[in-house]
Design a protein around this motif. Structure first.
Motif, PDB file in Angstrom:
ATOM      1  N   ARG A  44      86.752  25.346 159.740  1.00 17.87           N
ATOM      2  CA  ARG A  44      85.597  24.998 159.464  1.00 17.87           C
ATOM      3  C   ARG A  44      85.364  24.352 158.307  1.00 17.87           C
ATOM      4  O   ARG A  44      84.685  23.224 158.177  1.00 17.87           O
ATOM      5  N   GLU A  45      86.014  24.466 157.127  1.00 25.69           N
ATOM      6  CA  GLU A  45      85.960  24.005 155.782  1.00 25.69           C
ATOM      7  C   GLU A  45      86.445  22.188 155.995  1.00 25.69           C
ATOM      8  O   GLU A  45      85.747  21.315 155.701  1.00 25.69           O
ATOM      9  N   ARG A  48      83.764  20.531 157.833  1.00 25.49           N
ATOM     10  CA  ARG A  48      82.731  20.325 157.158  1.00 25.49           C
ATOM     11  C   ARG A  48      82.947  19.257 156.091  1.00 25.49           C
ATOM     12  O   ARG A  48      82.108  17.997 155.894  1.00 25.49           O
ATOM     13  N   GLU A  49      84.118  19.144 155.553  1.00 22.78           N
ATOM     14  CA  GLU A  49      84.367  18.012 154.590  1.00 22.78           C
ATOM     15  C   GLU A  49      84.446  16.532 155.497  1.00 22.78           C
ATOM     16  O   GLU A  49      83.994  15.460 154.912  1.00 22.78           O
ATOM     17  N   ALA A  52      81.085  15.326 155.984  1.00 28.26           N
ATOM     18  CA  ALA A  52      80.586  14.769 154.866  1.00 28.26           C
ATOM     19  C   ALA A  52      81.114  13.338 154.401  1.00 28.26           C
ATOM     20  O   ALA A  52      80.395  12.495 154.064  1.00 28.26           O
ATOM     21  N   ARG A  53      82.251  13.191 155.037  1.00 25.61           N
ATOM     22  CA  ARG A  53      83.165  11.718 155.180  1.00 25.61           C
ATOM     23  C   ARG A  53      82.529  10.730 155.982  1.00 25.61           C
ATOM     24  O   ARG A  53      82.860   9.794 155.764  1.00 25.61           O
ATOM     25  N   PRO A  60      74.296  21.231 163.495  1.00 23.22           N
ATOM     26  CA  PRO A  60      74.169  22.556 163.221  1.00 23.22           C
ATOM     27  C   PRO A  60      74.181  23.543 164.622  1.00 23.22           C
ATOM     28  O   PRO A  60      73.619  23.345 165.498  1.00 23.22           O
ATOM     29  N   MET A 146      84.954   3.384 148.301  1.00 20.35           N
ATOM     30  CA  MET A 146      83.897   3.259 149.144  1.00 20.35           C
ATOM     31  C   MET A 146      84.439   2.121 150.586  1.00 20.35           C
ATOM     32  O   MET A 146      84.185   2.813 151.511  1.00 20.35           O
ATOM     33  N   LEU A 150      85.028   3.387 154.298  1.00 24.74           N
ATOM     34  CA  LEU A 150      84.217   2.872 155.443  1.00 24.74           C
ATOM     35  C   LEU A 150      85.356   2.170 156.449  1.00 24.74           C
ATOM     36  O   LEU A 150      85.038   2.399 157.688  1.00 24.74           O
ATOM     37  N   ARG A 153      86.608   4.956 158.787  1.00 24.69           N
ATOM     38  CA  ARG A 153      85.652   5.237 159.816  1.00 24.69           C
ATOM     39  C   ARG A 153      85.748   4.057 160.850  1.00 24.69           C
ATOM     40  O   ARG A 153      85.761   4.423 162.141  1.00 24.69           O
TER      41      ARG A 153
END
Lengths: 232, 232
Positions: A44-45, A48-49, A52-53, A60, A146, A150, A153
């Motif tokens: 899960r952690e 989650r990270e 965020a990335r 949810p 940054m 990018l 991704r």
DNA sequence: GATGAATTATATGTATACATATTGACATCA
DNA sequence: TGATGTCAATATGTATACATATAATTCATC
């Protein structure tokens, strides 16, 4: 000893970036927990990270899926990448030390052989290195971080598509212009060369995505007011 | 109903950005769990996400502290902010719709009264809005998202310092130049005006930090090869 | 046979319990 | 006196158990 969550992040991120985990793939906590032989907590952690990335989308109570980029978002990301990378090239031209420049030059020379040999796989590796060296050359961790985030991704998405770039020679030549400008410490030229390089690739990527989407499903109407991409 | 973790993120992020939680503050899971009357689980997830966002620093087995920025990092971030914001201003000038421009103009006019009244608190609110409107005007979620994330991180730090900006009038005047350029759809002018504005603020922030650090503790030698900030 | 409500199943969110690494204190020894 | 090593205390990392919301299935009804 790194934490389990960190290890999972690294593995999954690599798979996403590398294309093993295709965009849209569901990431279920239980499945991942079993795969890594751990409990759901570190999984899960990790999710989650990564959410965020921006590597995965995390809704949810619905879990996560590998970020599947719509055409509008892709256009945004490509434009941002283009601008950021041009900026970084400019700064690199102004700030790279002699040894950094030498490193960049050598890297570019090494790539030449791969272009002639049409060794795509190895080319992509050195290509990534090429951009990383320029990132480092900015001497600005925030900007380079940054841009690299990018690029990661986008990489996830690029690798999911078929052949990334057929004409290695063209790409290599464009890189050459960037290298030349940086070696000459010509910021403006480096900016222009890199911008030109990225802009060309961007249109290719966007075109290919538009084609592939058109065949299968109707394009999602995400941002009615289309951007005037690269209108500068 | 949003998840507890999401709620915690929002609250803590606001406190960090707003300056209530000063940089360097320790964030202990147990303490936070008791404060919010929840278990450690959602707290951990909140911390992890904030760590990925760069709002806090998360060291394995040592917990989290509100990101305390060193001088070198601050310089990096300010430079990145300056460049990104100038870029966004340029794009906004080229892409904003008529209603968006009107909105920006009105916002700027509203601010004028606050400048005369020396109402700092309210000015900061509108100032943030001003930059947000420009972000939106780029019509590029990736770029605007990156800039806003960066601004949040810097905001956390700025608010920790004393008075942010004494001379409201100067700032307002500089904003005026940006607004004018955007209304005229003059990308280059908007770029230059915003860059000028941010560059001036950056040097002020950096100077103040250098002073305050010099008094208390020796500056951390983080990046030996100092950047040639704003040498363009 | 199709539609829809109710029920079951399952995945995520949260809480608690346990394992382990770090911190600080204190004692021992050079 | 200072350094080092051991031990207790504590905080984080992980596992498990429970709660709840969403999904899938079943079954009844039209």
């Amino acid at each position: 000893m790194p934490t389990i969550a960190a290890t999972i992040i690294q593995i999954l991120a690599e798979e996403i970036i590398g294309g093993t985990l295709a965009p849209g793939s569901k990431l279920e906590e239980k499945v991942l927990a079993e795969r890594f032989q751990v409990s759901r907590t570190p999984v899960r952690e990790a999710l989650r990270e990564m959410g965020a990335r921006g590597l995965i989308e995390l809704i949810p109570r619905h879990g996560g899926v590998v970020a599947n980029i719509g055409i509008a978002e892709l256009a945004d990301m490509l434009e941002a990448e283009c601008e950021l990378e041009a900026l970084c090239a400019q700064l690199a031209a102004q700030r790279m030390s002699v040894v950094e420049k030498k490193q960049l030059e050598r890297l570019h020379e090494q790539t030449e052989a791969l272009v002639k040999g049409q060794d795509e796989g190895e080319y992509l590796t050195l290509n990534k290195k090429f951009h990383d060296v320029i990132c480092a050359g900015t001497h600005n961790q925030t900007l380079s971080g940054m841009l690299r985030g990018l690029r990661d991704r986008l990489s996830a998405f690029r690798n999911a598509q078929a052949g990334t770039e057929r004409r290695l020679a063209v790409s290599h030549e464009e890189h050459g212009a960037v290298v030349e400008a940086i070696l000459a410490s010509d910021g403006a030229a480096a900016y222009a060369a890199m911008r030109n390089h990225d802009a060309r690739l961007s249109t290719k990527v966007l075109d290919r995505l538009r084609d592939s989407r058109h065949e299968r499903t109707a394009p999602r109407t995400e941002r009615p007011a289309a951007a005037h991409l690269h209108s500068t």
